[in-house]
Design a protein around this motif. Structure first.
Motif, PDB file in Angstrom:
ATOM      1  N   GLU A 157       1.031  -1.253   0.045  1.00 26.06           N
ATOM      2  CA  GLU A 157       0.096  -0.085   0.090  1.00 26.06           C
ATOM      3  C   GLU A 157       0.773   1.267  -0.243  1.00 26.06           C
ATOM      4  O   GLU A 157       0.714   2.383  -0.649  1.00 26.06           O
ATOM      5  N   ILE A 158       2.012   1.124   0.661  1.00 21.96           N
ATOM      6  CA  ILE A 158       2.729   2.273   0.876  1.00 21.96           C
ATOM      7  C   ILE A 158       3.407   2.748  -0.401  1.00 21.96           C
ATOM      8  O   ILE A 158       3.663   3.718  -1.007  1.00 21.96           O
ATOM      9  N   ALA A 159       3.812   1.770  -1.203  1.00 21.12           N
ATOM     10  CA  ALA A 159       4.508   1.762  -2.232  1.00 21.12           C
ATOM     11  C   ALA A 159       3.408   2.374  -3.444  1.00 21.12           C
ATOM     12  O   ALA A 159       4.071   3.172  -4.500  1.00 21.12           O
ATOM     13  N   MET A 160       2.254   1.594  -3.450  1.00 17.92           N
ATOM     14  CA  MET A 160       1.442   2.538  -4.315  1.00 17.92           C
ATOM     15  C   MET A 160       0.959   4.020  -4.105  1.00 17.92           C
ATOM     16  O   MET A 160       0.774   4.809  -4.810  1.00 17.92           O
ATOM     17  N   ALA A 161       1.164   4.344  -2.748  1.00 20.19           N
ATOM     18  CA  ALA A 161       0.899   5.715  -2.330  1.00 20.19           C
ATOM     19  C   ALA A 161       2.067   6.397  -2.801  1.00 20.19           C
ATOM     20  O   ALA A 161       1.731   7.696  -3.377  1.00 20.19           O
ATOM     21  N   TYR A 162       3.167   5.991  -2.936  1.00 20.75           N
ATOM     22  CA  TYR A 162       4.386   6.583  -3.376  1.00 20.75           C
ATOM     23  C   TYR A 162       4.286   6.935  -4.835  1.00 20.75           C
ATOM     24  O   TYR A 162       4.425   8.148  -5.403  1.00 20.75           O
ATOM     25  N   PHE A 163       3.799   6.094  -5.784  1.00 17.41           N
ATOM     26  CA  PHE A 163       3.634   6.241  -7.142  1.00 17.41           C
ATOM     27  C   PHE A 163       2.540   7.198  -7.500  1.00 17.41           C
ATOM     28  O   PHE A 163       2.775   7.915  -8.335  1.00 17.41           O
ATOM     29  N   ARG A 164       1.622   7.199  -6.406  1.00 13.08           N
ATOM     30  CA  ARG A 164       0.519   7.921  -6.776  1.00 13.08           C
ATOM     31  C   ARG A 164       0.725   9.583  -6.371  1.00 13.08           C
ATOM     32  O   ARG A 164       0.404  10.575  -7.130  1.00 13.08           O
ATOM     33  N   GLN A 165       1.453   9.769  -5.311  1.00 12.74           N
ATOM     34  CA  GLN A 165       1.842  11.131  -4.941  1.00 12.74           C
ATOM     35  C   GLN A 165       3.160  11.682  -5.597  1.00 12.74           C
ATOM     36  O   GLN A 165       2.998  12.879  -5.768  1.00 12.74           O
ATOM     37  N   SER A 166       4.176  10.836  -5.667  1.00 15.24           N
ATOM     38  CA  SER A 166       5.197  11.269  -6.253  1.00 15.24           C
ATOM     39  C   SER A 166       5.471  11.203  -7.626  1.00 15.24           C
ATOM     40  O   SER A 166       6.046  12.051  -8.453  1.00 15.24           O
TER      41      SER A 166
END
Length: 329
Positions: A157-166
């Motif tokens: 989930e954190i990796a997906m959040a990274y790609f979404r935000q950054s």
């Protein structure tokens, strides 16, 4: 480049420790998938990590392999967590063209207490902190670092959040780790680690199709989405979410069979696999250069029984130096 049905019929499977790039044109999706076997087992056995720690590091190593092998230049990609949990540090890095390594630091007493309290899930072991993705092209290039919060979610989930935000790229991530039990040639029981993962990204020709529903705004947000996700991406993401742990770690399934199961109705193309290897970048010369910057007092404090010993945290190789190599008697 091979149509997947052709590869399954004629070329066989990529096998363990090979990252397989793929593309689903009908859904505007590109990605990579991997199964790590002997490489991961050797890496984890080297440190004899407790099982919960080994599982966490294995996920980080898989994620690093999937993203690192996508680099189009010479450099290093690093995944690193820093948190206040029992496993306060995870580091995995990929150095082009094919070197992968990983290391975990943990507090044994805190780990034992967490397990006894029934809090052995990965999110609890990492605690609160940050996950950093760092790309270093070396030379005179400034390293790029993206940071996302460790907030009780899984590494997926954190990796997906990274790609979404950054990166502003719709991304689906699946990671899985398993310990297999078998017998060696002498009939003795043997345990071995395996892990697998898949990253799929939505990369349509029309950039506006990459827009995603707005993130929740916190207190007071009515939860109404500003727009609907793209149908193609919704379909691809739903397919990725059907992946079971066994499919990612079972050597009888393999990367190609998994991709065929997910996307054969839409047509999936695979590209030549990229091998990854358990290779550390440490060396006697590099560590000597570091010690050479120590003060005389620091070198003296590091000397025991007439020698200075430094052990690499990643590969456990021990290097010994005589104090006089640094001008110390």
């Amino acid at each position: 480049m091979q149509n997947l049905e052709t590869q399954l019929g004629e070329l066989g499977f990529a096998g363990d420790d090979m990252v397989v790039p793929f593309q689903v044109d009908a859904l505007d999706v590109r990605g990579r998938t991997v199964q790590l076997g002997p490489l991961l087992d050797t890496m984890l056995a080297r440190h004899a990590y407790p099982e919960p720690v080994a599982r966490l590091l294995a996920e980080a190593v898989v994620l690093t392999a999937l993203i690192g092998t996508s680099l189009k230049f010479e450099g290093k990609f690093t995944v690193q967590t820093k948190g206040d949990g029992p496993v306060d540090l995870l580091v995995a890095d990929f150095s082009t063209p094919d070197a992968l390594r990983g290391y975990a630091r943990f507090d044994q007493a805190a780990l034992d207490a967490a397990i006894e309290a029934g809090k052995s899930e990965p999110e609890a072991l990492l605690g609160r902190g940050v996950l950093a993705f760092t790309i270093d092209q070396g030379g005179f290039m400034q390293p790029y670092q993206g940071i996302v919060e460790l907030d009780g979610r899984s590494l997926e989930e954190i990796a997906m959040a990274y790609f979404r935000q950054s990166e502003q790229i719709p991304t689906a991530v699946r990671l899985g780790v398993a310990k297999l039990f078998s017998r060696d040639e002498d009939g003795q029981p043997r345990e071995s680690w395996r892990a697998g993962g898949l990253v799929a990204q939505f990369l349509p020709q029309e950039p506006e199709r990459m827009r995603q529903p707005d993130l929740h705004g916190g207190d007071g947000d009515d939860g109404v989405l500003s727009h609907d996700p793209d149908d193609a991406w919704s379909e691809a993401r739903a397919m990725v979410e059907t992946i079971d742990l066994d499919e990612m770690t079972d050597p009888e399934v393999g990367a190609e069979r998994l991709l065929y199961r997910l996307f054969h109705e839409r047509g999936v193309t695979v590209y030549p696999a990229h091998g990854v290897y358990d290779r550390c970048s440490c060396s006697r010369e590099k560590i000597r250069d570091v010690l050479g910057a120590f003060t005389a007092e620091e070198l003296a404090e590091s000397t025991e029984n007439g020698k200075i010993t430094v052990t690499c945290e990643f590969c456990s190789t021990a290097y010994e130096y005589a104090p006089e190599e640094f001008g110390q008697d």
